[in-house]
Design a protein around this motif. Structure first.
Motif, short mmCIF file in Angstrom:
data_model
loop_
_atom_site.label_atom_id
_atom_site.label_comp_id
_atom_site.label_asym_id
_atom_site.label_seq_id
_atom_site.Cartn_x
_atom_site.Cartn_y
_atom_site.Cartn_z
N LEU A 142 -36.31 -8.91 13.57
CA LEU A 142 -34.99 -9.15 14.16
C LEU A 142 -35.06 -10.07 15.36
O LEU A 142 -34.12 -10.82 15.63
CB LEU A 142 -34.35 -7.82 14.55
CG LEU A 142 -34.00 -6.89 13.38
CD1 LEU A 142 -33.50 -5.56 13.91
CD2 LEU A 142 -32.98 -7.52 12.46
N GLU A 143 -36.17 -10.03 16.08
CA GLU A 143 -36.33 -10.88 17.26
C GLU A 143 -36.90 -12.25 16.93
O GLU A 143 -37.07 -13.09 17.81
CB GLU A 143 -37.23 -10.16 18.28
CG GLU A 143 -36.60 -8.91 18.84
CD GLU A 143 -37.58 -8.05 19.62
OE1 GLU A 143 -38.79 -8.36 19.64
OE2 GLU A 143 -37.13 -7.06 20.21
N GLY A 144 -37.26 -12.47 15.67
CA GLY A 144 -37.79 -13.76 15.26
C GLY A 144 -39.23 -13.97 15.66
O GLY A 144 -39.71 -15.11 15.68
N ALA A 145 -39.96 -12.90 15.97
CA ALA A 145 -41.36 -13.02 16.35
C ALA A 145 -42.20 -13.40 15.13
O ALA A 145 -41.86 -13.07 14.00
CB ALA A 145 -41.86 -11.70 16.93
N PRO A 146 -43.32 -14.10 15.36
CA PRO A 146 -44.17 -14.47 14.23
C PRO A 146 -44.82 -13.25 13.59
O PRO A 146 -45.02 -12.23 14.23
CB PRO A 146 -45.23 -15.39 14.86
CG PRO A 146 -45.16 -15.14 16.32
CD PRO A 146 -43.81 -14.59 16.63
N CYS A 147 -45.18 -13.39 12.31
CA CYS A 147 -45.82 -12.30 11.57
C CYS A 147 -47.23 -12.06 12.12
O CYS A 147 -47.93 -13.00 12.46
CB CYS A 147 -45.92 -12.65 10.09
SG CYS A 147 -44.32 -12.79 9.29
N GLN A 148 -47.61 -10.80 12.15
CA GLN A 148 -48.91 -10.42 12.67
C GLN A 148 -50.00 -10.38 11.60
O GLN A 148 -51.17 -10.50 11.90
CB GLN A 148 -48.82 -9.04 13.34
CG GLN A 148 -47.82 -8.97 14.47
CD GLN A 148 -48.23 -9.86 15.63
OE1 GLN A 148 -49.39 -9.84 16.04
NE2 GLN A 148 -47.31 -10.63 16.15
N ASN A 149 -49.61 -10.15 10.32
CA ASN A 149 -50.60 -10.04 9.26
C ASN A 149 -49.94 -10.33 7.91
O ASN A 149 -48.73 -10.53 7.82
CB ASN A 149 -51.26 -8.66 9.27
CG ASN A 149 -50.24 -7.53 9.21
OD1 ASN A 149 -49.36 -7.53 8.35
ND2 ASN A 149 -50.34 -6.58 10.11
N GLU A 150 -50.75 -10.30 6.86
CA GLU A 150 -50.27 -10.62 5.52
C GLU A 150 -49.23 -9.62 5.02
O GLU A 150 -48.26 -10.00 4.37
CB GLU A 150 -51.46 -10.66 4.55
CG GLU A 150 -51.11 -11.12 3.16
CD GLU A 150 -52.33 -11.15 2.24
OE1 GLU A 150 -52.24 -11.84 1.21
OE2 GLU A 150 -53.33 -10.48 2.54
N GLU A 155 -47.08 -7.82 6.82
CA GLU A 155 -45.80 -8.09 7.49
C GLU A 155 -45.15 -9.35 6.94
O GLU A 155 -43.93 -9.38 6.72
CB GLU A 155 -46.04 -8.23 9.00
CG GLU A 155 -44.76 -8.35 9.79
CD GLU A 155 -45.01 -8.44 11.28
OE1 GLU A 155 -44.25 -9.17 11.95
OE2 GLU A 155 -45.95 -7.80 11.79
N GLN A 156 -45.95 -10.35 6.66
CA GLN A 156 -45.42 -11.59 6.10
C GLN A 156 -44.76 -11.33 4.75
O GLN A 156 -43.66 -11.82 4.48
CB GLN A 156 -46.54 -12.61 5.95
CG GLN A 156 -46.10 -13.93 5.37
CD GLN A 156 -47.26 -14.89 5.19
OE1 GLN A 156 -48.43 -14.50 5.19
NE2 GLN A 156 -46.94 -16.16 5.04
N ASN A 157 -45.39 -10.52 3.91
CA ASN A 157 -44.82 -10.25 2.59
C ASN A 157 -43.62 -9.32 2.65
O ASN A 157 -42.72 -9.43 1.81
CB ASN A 157 -45.90 -9.72 1.64
CG ASN A 157 -46.72 -10.85 1.07
OD1 ASN A 157 -46.24 -11.58 0.22
ND2 ASN A 157 -47.93 -11.02 1.55
N LEU A 158 -43.57 -8.43 3.62
CA LEU A 158 -42.37 -7.60 3.78
C LEU A 158 -41.19 -8.46 4.20
O LEU A 158 -40.07 -8.27 3.73
CB LEU A 158 -42.62 -6.48 4.78
CG LEU A 158 -43.53 -5.36 4.27
CD1 LEU A 158 -43.91 -4.43 5.40
CD2 LEU A 158 -42.87 -4.61 3.12
N ARG A 159 -41.43 -9.44 5.06
CA ARG A 159 -40.36 -10.36 5.44
C ARG A 159 -39.94 -11.22 4.26
O ARG A 159 -38.76 -11.51 4.08
CB ARG A 159 -40.79 -11.23 6.61
CG ARG A 159 -40.86 -10.49 7.91
CD ARG A 159 -41.03 -11.45 9.04
NE ARG A 159 -41.37 -10.76 10.28
CZ ARG A 159 -41.46 -11.37 11.44
NH1 ARG A 159 -41.26 -12.66 11.53
NH2 ARG A 159 -41.77 -10.70 12.52
N ARG A 160 -40.92 -11.63 3.47
CA ARG A 160 -40.61 -12.43 2.28
C ARG A 160 -39.79 -11.61 1.29
O ARG A 160 -38.93 -12.16 0.59
CB ARG A 160 -41.89 -12.93 1.62
CG ARG A 160 -42.57 -14.03 2.43
CD ARG A 160 -43.78 -14.58 1.72
NE ARG A 160 -43.41 -15.22 0.47
CZ ARG A 160 -44.22 -15.30 -0.58
NH1 ARG A 160 -45.42 -14.78 -0.56
NH2 ARG A 160 -43.81 -15.91 -1.68
N LEU A 161 -40.05 -10.30 1.23
CA LEU A 161 -39.26 -9.43 0.35
C LEU A 161 -37.79 -9.50 0.71
O LEU A 161 -36.93 -9.60 -0.17
CB LEU A 161 -39.78 -7.99 0.42
CG LEU A 161 -39.02 -6.95 -0.39
CD1 LEU A 161 -39.06 -7.29 -1.88
CD2 LEU A 161 -39.60 -5.56 -0.15
#
Length: 152
Positions: free
Chosen positions: A4-12, A14-20
């Motif tokens: 929600l804050e637009g922070a960068p992804c910390q790991n793979e 988290e990246q895939n949950l955002r991609r979901l």
């Protein structure tokens, strides 16, 4: 909160949950499949966390009539034709694809649509108590569904 804050992804993960969140309403089967292949079966236990996330997300999408045909088609193909998860996880996903959920899950979704915050908290606590982490993982999936709807 990082999302929600637009922070960068910390790991793979988290990246895939955002991609979901991005692919729930996508019309690109290959993109949807890539994300789902990462999530299905991810985690330990009879129902891996990734499966529980998807069940929770689908519960919210069905509960709000916001589900996407392309997303469901790709998920169905992977669940019915692949060996990506446990037998129990596969069964939960099969039911979820068809809009069928446990009463504990549907009670939370129903309360999300109502104004009784105390009852919602009570139903959420009951869900969180399910399994070792399945309830919390399912609730997290509901949040993913809500974020996807919000983005849409």
């Amino acid at each position: 909160m990082q999302h929600l804050e637009g922070a960068p992804c910390q790991n793979e993960s988290e990246q895939n949950l955002r991609r979901l969140i991005d692919v729930v309403f996508s019309s690109q089967p290959a993109e949807i499949e890539e994300v789902l292949r990462f999530l299905i079966g991810r985690g330990k236990g009879l129902t891996p966390s990734g499966d529980d996330h998807l069940v929770g997300m689908l519960a919210v999408l069905y509960g709000t009539n916001q589900h996407s045909g392309v997303f469901l088609q790709v998920l169905k193909q992977l669940v019915y034709n692949g060996k990506l998860t446990t037998d129990v996880g596969r069964e939960y996903l099969r039911y979820a694809i068809n809009g069928q959920f446990s009463s504990t899950v549907t009670e939370v979704v129903d309360q999300l649509m109502n104004d009784d915050q105390q009852l919602l908290k009570s139903k959420m606590r009951r869900l969180i108590e399910m399994g070792h982490s399945s309830g919390a993982d399912t609730l997290f999936g509901m949040l993913i569904g809500l974020l996807a709807i919000r983005r849409k």
